[in-house]
Design a protein around this motif. Structure first.
Motif, short mmCIF file in Angstrom:
data_model
loop_
_atom_site.label_atom_id
_atom_site.label_comp_id
_atom_site.label_asym_id
_atom_site.label_seq_id
_atom_site.Cartn_x
_atom_site.Cartn_y
_atom_site.Cartn_z
N THR A 12 -77.00 18.09 -5.71
CA THR A 12 -76.04 16.92 -6.18
C THR A 12 -74.64 17.06 -5.48
O THR A 12 -74.42 17.74 -4.77
CB THR A 12 -75.73 17.15 -7.85
OG1 THR A 12 -75.07 18.38 -8.01
CG2 THR A 12 -77.07 16.94 -8.72
N ARG A 13 -73.99 15.98 -5.67
CA ARG A 13 -72.70 15.68 -4.84
C ARG A 13 -71.88 17.06 -5.44
O ARG A 13 -70.98 17.41 -4.59
CB ARG A 13 -71.84 14.73 -5.10
CG ARG A 13 -72.65 13.43 -4.29
CD ARG A 13 -71.96 12.04 -4.48
NE ARG A 13 -72.57 11.15 -3.79
CZ ARG A 13 -72.35 9.98 -3.22
NH1 ARG A 13 -71.01 9.98 -3.09
NH2 ARG A 13 -73.10 9.20 -2.67
N LEU A 44 -61.75 17.25 8.16
CA LEU A 44 -62.57 16.02 7.99
C LEU A 44 -63.99 16.24 8.53
O LEU A 44 -64.89 16.14 7.80
CB LEU A 44 -61.98 14.79 8.41
CG LEU A 44 -60.93 14.33 7.71
CD1 LEU A 44 -60.44 12.95 8.20
CD2 LEU A 44 -61.22 13.93 6.19
N GLY A 45 -64.15 16.83 9.82
CA GLY A 45 -65.58 17.28 10.39
C GLY A 45 -66.03 18.31 9.72
O GLY A 45 -67.35 18.30 9.16
N VAL A 46 -65.16 19.36 9.06
CA VAL A 46 -65.97 20.44 8.20
C VAL A 46 -66.28 20.00 7.02
O VAL A 46 -67.70 20.27 6.65
CB VAL A 46 -64.74 21.73 7.91
CG1 VAL A 46 -65.23 22.70 7.09
CG2 VAL A 46 -64.75 22.40 9.48
N LEU A 47 -65.65 19.08 6.22
CA LEU A 47 -65.83 18.68 5.14
C LEU A 47 -67.10 17.75 5.30
O LEU A 47 -67.95 17.62 4.47
CB LEU A 47 -64.96 17.72 4.37
CG LEU A 47 -63.80 18.78 4.22
CD1 LEU A 47 -62.74 17.73 3.27
CD2 LEU A 47 -64.01 19.85 2.84
N GLY A 48 -67.09 16.81 6.53
CA GLY A 48 -68.27 15.96 6.78
C GLY A 48 -69.53 16.43 7.10
O GLY A 48 -70.66 16.00 6.78
N VAL A 49 -69.56 17.79 7.33
CA VAL A 49 -70.87 18.54 7.24
C VAL A 49 -71.50 18.57 5.92
O VAL A 49 -72.92 18.35 5.89
CB VAL A 49 -70.47 20.04 7.97
CG1 VAL A 49 -71.92 20.73 7.70
CG2 VAL A 49 -70.15 20.04 9.38
N LEU A 50 -70.67 18.54 4.81
CA LEU A 50 -71.55 18.35 3.51
C LEU A 50 -71.85 17.32 2.97
O LEU A 50 -72.57 17.01 1.85
CB LEU A 50 -70.32 19.26 2.49
CG LEU A 50 -70.04 20.64 2.95
CD1 LEU A 50 -68.82 21.16 2.14
CD2 LEU A 50 -71.24 21.65 2.71
N VAL A 51 -71.42 16.20 3.63
CA VAL A 51 -71.71 14.69 3.25
C VAL A 51 -72.43 14.15 3.96
O VAL A 51 -72.63 13.99 5.56
CB VAL A 51 -70.38 13.75 3.33
CG1 VAL A 51 -70.69 12.77 3.00
CG2 VAL A 51 -69.38 14.48 2.24
N PRO A 52 -73.90 13.81 3.53
CA PRO A 52 -75.09 13.18 4.41
C PRO A 52 -74.54 11.89 5.10
O PRO A 52 -73.81 11.18 4.38
CB PRO A 52 -76.22 13.06 3.35
CG PRO A 52 -75.75 13.91 2.42
CD PRO A 52 -74.32 14.00 2.05
N GLY A 53 -74.75 11.91 6.31
CA GLY A 53 -74.68 10.49 7.12
C GLY A 53 -73.14 10.61 7.93
O GLY A 53 -72.78 9.87 8.76
N VAL A 54 -72.24 11.68 7.60
CA VAL A 54 -71.09 11.82 8.17
C VAL A 54 -71.21 12.74 9.44
O VAL A 54 -71.74 13.80 9.08
CB VAL A 54 -69.96 12.53 7.26
CG1 VAL A 54 -68.65 12.60 7.78
CG2 VAL A 54 -69.72 11.30 6.12
N PRO A 55 -70.89 12.29 10.48
CA PRO A 55 -71.05 13.20 11.72
C PRO A 55 -70.02 14.54 11.77
O PRO A 55 -69.26 14.37 12.53
CB PRO A 55 -70.84 12.29 12.92
CG PRO A 55 -69.92 11.28 12.41
CD PRO A 55 -70.01 10.95 10.87
N GLY A 56 -70.07 15.35 10.99
CA GLY A 56 -69.07 16.39 10.66
C GLY A 56 -68.80 17.21 12.14
O GLY A 56 -67.78 17.44 12.46
#
Length: 166
Positions: free
Chosen positions: A79-80, A15-27
């Motif tokens: 884009t997403r 989830l952290g690795v994926l969170g790097v790609l999502v703005p606002g998520v502390p990956g």
């Protein structure tokens, strides 16, 4: 640490690795927290060494990210879908060519997304350059560090013998 707990730690790291790609998520913070959780339960020299190394690497990455140019997401059309393609490419590259494959995989994912959207090779390459200038470098640096920590965690877990009692 038993298997269900290891799987939970692995899920937090993913989830952290994926969170790097999502703005606002502390990956990066999620990856570090997963390693911290694991090290606090393991209490072995390799676990502590990995925690210290991961902490140092992730702190250095944060400093490096602050030194890079700011992100201009909307100006280049990120884009997403592009983030999903880039993340999938980085993950596949990391698996196929451990550690080093993440960089070409990330760029290949962006290229593939743009090639499908724009249609021609030249336009896709031009778009890839624009994206890499605007956002790719800072995201790639953070993603590479998180993948490196996750890969190191997997290596330590795979090579550390389990206690005889469990």
């Amino acid at each position: 640490m038993d298997l269900p707990q290891l799987l939970l730690v692995g899920l937090v790291l993913l989830l952290g690795v994926l969170g790097v790609l999502v703005p606002g998520v502390p990956g990066t913070l999620l990856v570090w927290a997963g390693v911290l959780w694991w090290a606090m339960h393991e209490r072995t020299a390799p676990a502590w060494s990995l925690l210290v190394s991961a902490t140092a690497l992730l702190l250095v990455v944060q400093v490096v990210k602050w030194q890079l140019p700011p992100r201009r997401l909307r100006g280049v059309g990120v884009t997403r879908r592009m983030a999903v393609y880039a993340g999938t490419g980085a993950f596949l590259g990391f698996v196929l060519v451990p550690v080093l494959g993440a960089v070409p995989g990330f760029m290949g994912g962006i290229y593939l997304c743009e090639r499908r959207r724009l249609g021609t090779h030249g336009e896709a390459v031009t778009s890839l350059r624009a994206v890499m200038r605007a956002v790719g470098t800072s995201v790639l640096v953070e993603l590479f560090a998180c993948l490196l920590v996750t890969g190191a965690w997997l290596a330590v877990v795979a090579t550390t013998p389990s206690p005889a009692g469990t």
